[in-house]
Write a protein that holds these residues in place. Structure first.
Motif, PDB file in Angstrom:
ATOM      1  N   GLU A   1       0.709  -1.182   0.170  1.00 26.78           N
ATOM      2  CA  GLU A   1      -0.176   0.129   0.001  1.00 26.78           C
ATOM      3  C   GLU A   1       0.974   1.384   0.145  1.00 26.78           C
ATOM      4  OE1 GLU A   1      -2.635  -0.231   3.187  1.00 26.78           O
ATOM      5  OE2 GLU A   1      -3.989  -2.090   2.259  1.00 26.78           O
ATOM      6  N   ASN A   2       1.940   1.091   0.796  1.00 26.59           N
ATOM      7  CA  ASN A   2       2.766   2.341   0.698  1.00 26.59           C
ATOM      8  C   ASN A   2       3.521   2.464  -0.673  1.00 26.59           C
ATOM      9  OD1 ASN A   2       2.132   3.189   3.327  1.00 26.59           O
ATOM     10  ND2 ASN A   2       3.901   1.771   4.147  1.00 26.59           N
ATOM     11  N   ALA A   3       3.865   1.462  -1.071  1.00 29.70           N
ATOM     12  CA  ALA A   3       4.620   1.551  -2.500  1.00 29.70           C
ATOM     13  C   ALA A   3       3.705   1.942  -3.476  1.00 29.70           C
ATOM     14  CB  ALA A   3       5.291   0.291  -2.801  1.00 29.70           C
ATOM     15  N   PHE A   4       2.529   1.491  -3.774  1.00 30.53           N
ATOM     16  CA  PHE A   4       1.844   1.776  -4.878  1.00 30.53           C
ATOM     17  C   PHE A   4       0.451   2.688  -4.741  1.00 30.53           C
ATOM     18  CE2 PHE A   4       3.791  -2.334  -5.349  1.00 30.53           C
ATOM     19  CZ  PHE A   4       4.593  -2.107  -6.885  1.00 30.53           C
ATOM     20  N   THR A   5       0.323   3.188  -3.626  1.00 34.50           N
ATOM     21  CA  THR A   5      -0.731   4.028  -3.246  1.00 34.50           C
ATOM     22  C   THR A   5      -0.105   5.498  -2.604  1.00 34.50           C
ATOM     23  OG1 THR A   5      -1.543   3.359  -0.955  1.00 34.50           O
ATOM     24  CG2 THR A   5      -2.328   2.404  -3.013  1.00 34.50           C
ATOM     25  N   GLU A   6      -1.020   6.220  -2.549  1.00 31.15           N
ATOM     26  CA  GLU A   6      -0.607   7.510  -1.809  1.00 31.15           C
ATOM     27  C   GLU A   6      -0.785   7.483  -0.412  1.00 31.15           C
ATOM     28  OE1 GLU A   6      -2.736  10.658  -3.594  1.00 31.15           O
ATOM     29  OE2 GLU A   6      -1.590  10.487  -5.483  1.00 31.15           O
ATOM     30  N   THR A   7      -1.155   6.479   0.345  1.00 30.35           N
ATOM     31  CA  THR A   7      -1.417   6.037   1.686  1.00 30.35           C
ATOM     32  C   THR A   7       0.012   6.151   2.642  1.00 30.35           C
ATOM     33  OG1 THR A   7      -1.473   3.698   1.567  1.00 30.35           O
ATOM     34  CG2 THR A   7      -3.573   5.221   1.355  1.00 30.35           C
ATOM     35  N   VAL A   8       0.041   6.220   3.833  1.00 33.60           N
ATOM     36  CA  VAL A   8       1.292   6.226   4.708  1.00 33.60           C
ATOM     37  C   VAL A   8       1.084   5.482   5.809  1.00 33.60           C
ATOM     38  CG1 VAL A   8       3.082   7.424   5.969  1.00 33.60           C
ATOM     39  CG2 VAL A   8       2.300   8.548   3.874  1.00 33.60           C
ATOM     40  N   ASN A   9       1.111   4.363   5.577  1.00 37.16           N
ATOM     41  CA  ASN A   9       0.979   3.231   6.722  1.00 37.16           C
ATOM     42  C   ASN A   9       2.215   2.924   7.446  1.00 37.16           C
ATOM     43  OD1 ASN A   9      -2.125   2.808   5.914  1.00 37.16           O
ATOM     44  ND2 ASN A   9      -1.279   1.642   4.432  1.00 37.16           N
ATOM     45  N   ARG A  10       1.981   3.041   8.785  1.00 34.34           N
ATOM     46  CA  ARG A  10       3.112   2.712   9.662  1.00 34.34           C
ATOM     47  C   ARG A  10       2.860   1.523  10.689  1.00 34.34           C
ATOM     48  NH1 ARG A  10       6.157   7.239   9.561  1.00 34.34           N
ATOM     49  NH2 ARG A  10       5.119   9.259   9.088  1.00 34.34           N
ATOM     50  N   ALA A  11       3.944   0.897  10.758  1.00 30.80           N
ATOM     51  CA  ALA A  11       3.591  -0.857  11.499  1.00 30.80           C
ATOM     52  C   ALA A  11       3.906   0.106  13.062  1.00 30.80           C
ATOM     53  CB  ALA A  11       5.088  -1.432  11.147  1.00 30.80           C
ATOM     54  N   ASP A  12       2.804  -0.740  13.814  1.00 29.76           N
ATOM     55  CA  ASP A  12       2.718  -0.528  15.245  1.00 29.76           C
ATOM     56  C   ASP A  12       2.859  -1.713  15.877  1.00 29.76           C
ATOM     57  OD1 ASP A  12       2.428   0.292  17.848  1.00 29.76           O
ATOM     58  OD2 ASP A  12       0.466   1.229  17.543  1.00 29.76           O
ATOM     59  N   TYR A  13       4.019  -2.086  16.596  1.00 27.88           N
ATOM     60  CA  TYR A  13       4.014  -3.361  17.335  1.00 27.88           C
ATOM     61  C   TYR A  13       4.119  -3.243  18.986  1.00 27.88           C
ATOM     62  CZ  TYR A  13       5.549  -5.607  12.948  1.00 27.88           C
ATOM     63  OH  TYR A  13       5.468  -6.016  11.834  1.00 27.88           O
ATOM     64  N   THR A  14       3.488  -2.212  19.248  1.00 25.58           N
ATOM     65  CA  THR A  14       3.040  -1.809  20.798  1.00 25.58           C
ATOM     66  C   THR A  14       2.400  -3.181  21.299  1.00 25.58           C
ATOM     67  OG1 THR A  14       3.142   0.650  20.276  1.00 25.58           O
ATOM     68  CG2 THR A  14       2.194  -0.049  22.608  1.00 25.58           C
ATOM     69  N   ALA A  15       1.463  -3.603  20.746  1.00 26.30           N
ATOM     70  CA  ALA A  15       0.416  -4.497  21.220  1.00 26.30           C
ATOM     71  C   ALA A  15       0.579  -6.017  20.526  1.00 26.30           C
ATOM     72  CB  ALA A  15      -0.931  -3.931  21.247  1.00 26.30           C
ATOM     73  N   LEU A  16       1.912  -6.201  20.259  1.00 30.44           N
ATOM     74  CA  LEU A  16       2.046  -7.461  19.525  1.00 30.44           C
ATOM     75  C   LEU A  16       2.030  -8.701  20.296  1.00 30.44           C
ATOM     76  CD1 LEU A  16       3.111  -9.054  16.839  1.00 30.44           C
ATOM     77  CD2 LEU A  16       5.331  -8.488  17.625  1.00 30.44           C
ATOM     78  N   PRO A  17       1.121  -9.513  20.194  1.00 25.62           N
ATOM     79  CA  PRO A  17       1.545 -10.759  20.879  1.00 25.62           C
ATOM     80  C   PRO A  17       2.008 -11.955  20.331  1.00 25.62           C
ATOM     81  CG  PRO A  17      -0.812 -10.817  19.417  1.00 25.62           C
ATOM     82  CD  PRO A  17       0.025  -9.250  19.147  1.00 25.62           C
ATOM     83  N   TRP A  18       2.802 -12.721  21.094  1.00 29.39           N
ATOM     84  CA  TRP A  18       3.623 -13.739  20.712  1.00 29.39           C
ATOM     85  C   TRP A  18       3.304 -15.087  21.481  1.00 29.39           C
ATOM     86  CZ3 TRP A  18       6.719 -15.172  24.793  1.00 29.39           C
ATOM     87  CH2 TRP A  18       7.085 -14.021  25.751  1.00 29.39           C
ATOM     88  N   VAL A  19       3.828 -16.180  21.238  1.00 29.87           N
ATOM     89  CA  VAL A  19       3.446 -17.407  21.871  1.00 29.87           C
ATOM     90  C   VAL A  19       4.596 -18.393  21.383  1.00 29.87           C
ATOM     91  CG1 VAL A  19       2.099 -19.496  22.323  1.00 29.87           C
ATOM     92  CG2 VAL A  19       1.101 -16.961  21.499  1.00 29.87           C
ATOM     93  N   VAL A  20       5.119 -19.185  22.653  1.00 26.44           N
ATOM     94  CA  VAL A  20       5.970 -20.191  22.399  1.00 26.44           C
ATOM     95  C   VAL A  20       5.424 -21.479  22.667  1.00 26.44           C
ATOM     96  CG1 VAL A  20       8.508 -21.154  23.375  1.00 26.44           C
ATOM     97  CG2 VAL A  20       8.023 -18.593  23.067  1.00 26.44           C
ATOM     98  N   PHE A  21       5.218 -22.209  21.676  1.00 24.18           N
ATOM     99  CA  PHE A  21       4.401 -23.662  21.872  1.00 24.18           C
ATOM    100  C   PHE A  21       5.197 -24.624  22.649  1.00 24.18           C
ATOM    101  CE2 PHE A  21       2.259 -21.039  18.505  1.00 24.18           C
ATOM    102  CZ  PHE A  21       0.943 -20.999  18.995  1.00 24.18           C
ATOM    103  N   THR A  22       5.524 -24.365  23.771  1.00 21.32           N
ATOM    104  CA  THR A  22       5.938 -25.564  24.763  1.00 21.32           C
ATOM    105  C   THR A  22       4.888 -25.886  25.478  1.00 21.32           C
ATOM    106  OG1 THR A  22       6.587 -23.641  26.312  1.00 21.32           O
ATOM    107  CG2 THR A  22       8.246 -24.689  24.894  1.00 21.32           C
ATOM    108  N   ASP A  23       4.984 -26.974  26.597  1.00 22.81           N
ATOM    109  CA  ASP A  23       3.925 -27.473  27.362  1.00 22.81           C
ATOM    110  C   ASP A  23       4.520 -27.234  28.764  1.00 22.81           C
ATOM    111  OD1 ASP A  23       1.733 -28.649  28.441  1.00 22.81           O
ATOM    112  OD2 ASP A  23       2.631 -30.735  28.183  1.00 22.81           O
ATOM    113  N   PRO A  24       3.978 -26.341  29.639  1.00 21.79           N
ATOM    114  CA  PRO A  24       2.717 -25.401  29.135  1.00 21.79           C
ATOM    115  C   PRO A  24       3.437 -24.206  28.243  1.00 21.79           C
ATOM    116  CG  PRO A  24       3.404 -24.840  31.259  1.00 21.79           C
ATOM    117  CD  PRO A  24       4.222 -26.116  30.707  1.00 21.79           C
ATOM    118  N   GLN A  25       2.493 -23.442  27.389  1.00 24.47           N
ATOM    119  CA  GLN A  25       2.843 -22.451  26.578  1.00 24.47           C
ATOM    120  C   GLN A  25       3.241 -21.180  27.231  1.00 24.47           C
ATOM    121  OE1 GLN A  25      -0.702 -21.946  24.161  1.00 24.47           O
ATOM    122  NE2 GLN A  25      -0.888 -24.121  23.313  1.00 24.47           N
ATOM    123  N   VAL A  26       4.236 -20.357  26.599  1.00 27.21           N
ATOM    124  CA  VAL A  26       4.393 -19.319  27.083  1.00 27.21           C
ATOM    125  C   VAL A  26       4.063 -18.126  26.208  1.00 27.21           C
ATOM    126  CG1 VAL A  26       6.572 -17.885  27.741  1.00 27.21           C
ATOM    127  CG2 VAL A  26       6.501 -20.408  28.006  1.00 27.21           C
TER     128      VAL A  26
END
Length: 215
Positions: free
Chosen positions: A83-108
């Motif tokens: 979208e940023n490359a081919f349109t006039e929009t300016v989208n910014r990545a925001d990883y403030t609320a990025l969830p992550w999971v490690v699939f061990t047992d139990p999961q983290v």
């Protein structure tokens, strides 16, 4: 184990330790040096929050970029870049609320800041930690391994982050991601209705834990 806070932890149970020290990007044979694209010390392509490199018309996403190395972040970055490359929009990545999971047992699982990150950022914070021995669902399932830990901003009551160790911790962390993204307070989390005998009830109990002992 020498911990970051200066303490030492002795691992007494028998088993093995897996050390995953990161990934190496496959950027060596792309020829990026011929056009002057900058990389970091590990070989990842440096990008800004619009997924742009230091060369104005070239973008990079996914595993080759110096961004979180997940399948879902790569897809997210791909959309932003196109979208940023081919349109006039300016989208910014925001990883403030990025969830992550490690699939061990139990999961983290986790999202947002932990205590050390909050301290480094100079934020006033409180911590509430619910051991799963106090969660009805975990008790009836006969699996009380783990905990739910919430980190909040002491003055605004906004959630700064969360860490979960539980059999299905990955299924719980998205709710905390929404709370961070949309500014839901810990008080609001504690007053919502959660089905009894679910793991999600642990989020409520952990939120209540800031003001009283749920035991």
């Amino acid at each position: 184990c020498n911990c970051k806070d200066g303490s030492m932890t002795k691992i007494s149970e028998r088993g093995r330790i897996l050390v995953a020290s990161g990934t190496r990007p496959n950027t060596v044979k792309l020829g990026i040096e011929t056009v002057g694209i900058e990389t970091d010390a590990s070989g990842h392509i440096k990008v800004n929050d619009q997924m742009g490199t230091n060369v104005p018309h070239i973008y990079a996403v996914g595993d080759v970029a110096n961004t979180p190395p997940f399948v879902y972040t790569a897809a997210y970055e791909g959309r932003l870049a196109v979208e940023n490359a081919f349109t006039e929009t300016v989208n910014r990545a925001d990883y403030t609320a990025l969830p992550w999971v490690v699939f061990t047992d139990p999961q983290v699982a986790g999202v947002g800041m932990d205590e050390m990150q909050a301290a480094q950022a100079g934020l006033p914070y409180d911590v509430s930690k619910l051991e799963l021995t106090n969660l009805p669902r975990a008790i009836v399932a006969n699996d009380t391994r783990g905990f739910i830990k919430l980190i909040r901003h002491r003055e605004t009551d906004r959630l700064l982050g969360g860490r979960i160790v539980a059999s299905e911790g990955g299924e719980l962390v998205q709710s905390l991601a929404f709370a961070i993204k949309f500014g839901i307070t810990v008080k609001q989390l504690s007053e919502e209705l959660y089905p009894y005998l679910t793991l999600s009830e642990g989020l409520k109990l952990a939120a209540i834990g800031f003001r009283k002992d749920v035991k």
